[in-house]
Write an enzyme that holds these catalytic residues in place. Structure first.
Site, short mmCIF file in Angstrom:
data_model
loop_
_atom_site.label_atom_id
_atom_site.label_comp_id
_atom_site.label_asym_id
_atom_site.label_seq_id
_atom_site.Cartn_x
_atom_site.Cartn_y
_atom_site.Cartn_z
N GLU A 107 -12.94 2.89 4.43
CA GLU A 107 -11.71 3.33 5.44
C GLU A 107 -11.78 4.72 5.62
O GLU A 107 -10.86 5.44 5.30
CB GLU A 107 -10.45 2.74 4.87
N GLU B 96 1.01 -1.31 0.01
CA GLU B 96 -0.03 0.17 0.09
C GLU B 96 0.66 1.27 0.07
O GLU B 96 1.98 1.26 0.77
CB GLU B 96 -0.88 -0.17 1.19
#
Length: 273
Positions: free
Chosen positions: A256, A155
């Site tokens: 998120e 990520e």
């Protein structure tokens, strides 16, 4: 954006945090979701007691929720840390101790995506030394993930929020993905495409989607500015999610984002339910 929860999952490390961990799966289910994801829930240890792993497994099962994404141990998150695998010493040791624990837990609940945050740069340590350590640990993690039928995710994070985290562009993360796949020959490392973090870095989001959708293993969203629910900022998330689907991404999209000053259960009005 699709007005249902069919391919959206709730990140229980940023939503429903007003509740104890073991109550969050049921809260997500009550809000209409049957899939959830988590950062590593035990920030103080990489190797929690078996009873705590079993309790979380039961909470997920009792709620009827599937865990579709899990972070490996990443230090204090939320907090000053941004991963452990490139940090020499105790943190790297904790990451290695966590690999089999996290992979085993993922296998036990049917989770097929394991996210490995790279870690911050450390004063006095050559970045090349950290990168070599990172590759070594990511190879171990990729092999463990492969052993349980899971994808290893890499990520990018947002540079203003994570100034010492080295992966702050899609090409930088993709380069790590490619190196891990080349080293293992397994092909199970993939990009975690987080639209919020990429937008924080000023990236061309449609361009990133077009170039890297085929290397994307998971997607996360939040609006920008503010990291709130879709519609609270200026990102064209409707268009971006549609572009992802047209580019062939058919996996989960993790919610998120921060619920703001309201209970998490009230943070899904944008879905039009």
């Amino acid at each position: 954006m699709a007005r249902d929860t069919e391919r959206y999952d709730v990140n229980l490390s940023i939503l429903f945090t007003e509740l104890p961990l073991l109550e969050r799966p049921a809260a997500a289910a009550a809000a209409g979701f049957d899939a959830v994801e988590l950062w590593w829930p035990w920030t103080d240890t990489a190797t929690p007691p078996q009873r705590e792993l079993d309790a979380l497994r039961r909470a997920l099962a009792d709620a009827g929720t599937r865990l579709v994404g899990l972070n490996f141990y990443a230090g204090q998150l939320p907090g000053p840390d941004r991963g452990a695998l490139s940090v020499p010493g105790h943190e790297s040791d904790r990451f290695r101790a966590n690999i089999d624990v996290a992979a085993g837990f993922a296998a036990s609940v049917g989770c097929t995506a394991l996210n490995a945050l790279y870690g911050n740069r450390v004063d006095g340590v050559d970045p090349a030394v950290q990168d070599a350590l990172a590759l070594e640990n990511l190879v171990l993690a990729a092999r463990a993930a492969h052993g349980v039928g899971a994808t290893l995710l890499i990520e990018t994070l947002g540079e203003p929020e994570s100034p010492r985290y080295p992966l702050v562009s899609a090409p930088a993360a993709i380069a790590v993905v490619d190196r891990v796949n080349e080293e293992t020959g397994l092909g199970n490392a993939a990009f975690l495409l987080d639209l919020y973090h990429l937008s924080m870095n000023g990236e061309d989001l449609p361009g990133v989607i077009d170039r890297y959708a085929d290397k994307t293993g998971h997607v996360q969203i939040a609006d920008n500015p503010g990291r709130g629910a879709p519609g609270t900022g200026t990102l064209p998330l409707d268009d971006l999610v549609g572009r992802l689907r047209k580019a062939g991404y058919d996996g989960w999209i993790g919610l998120e984002y921060k619920p703001g000053d309201r209970p998490s259960a009230e943070a899904f009005g944008w879905l039009g339910r």
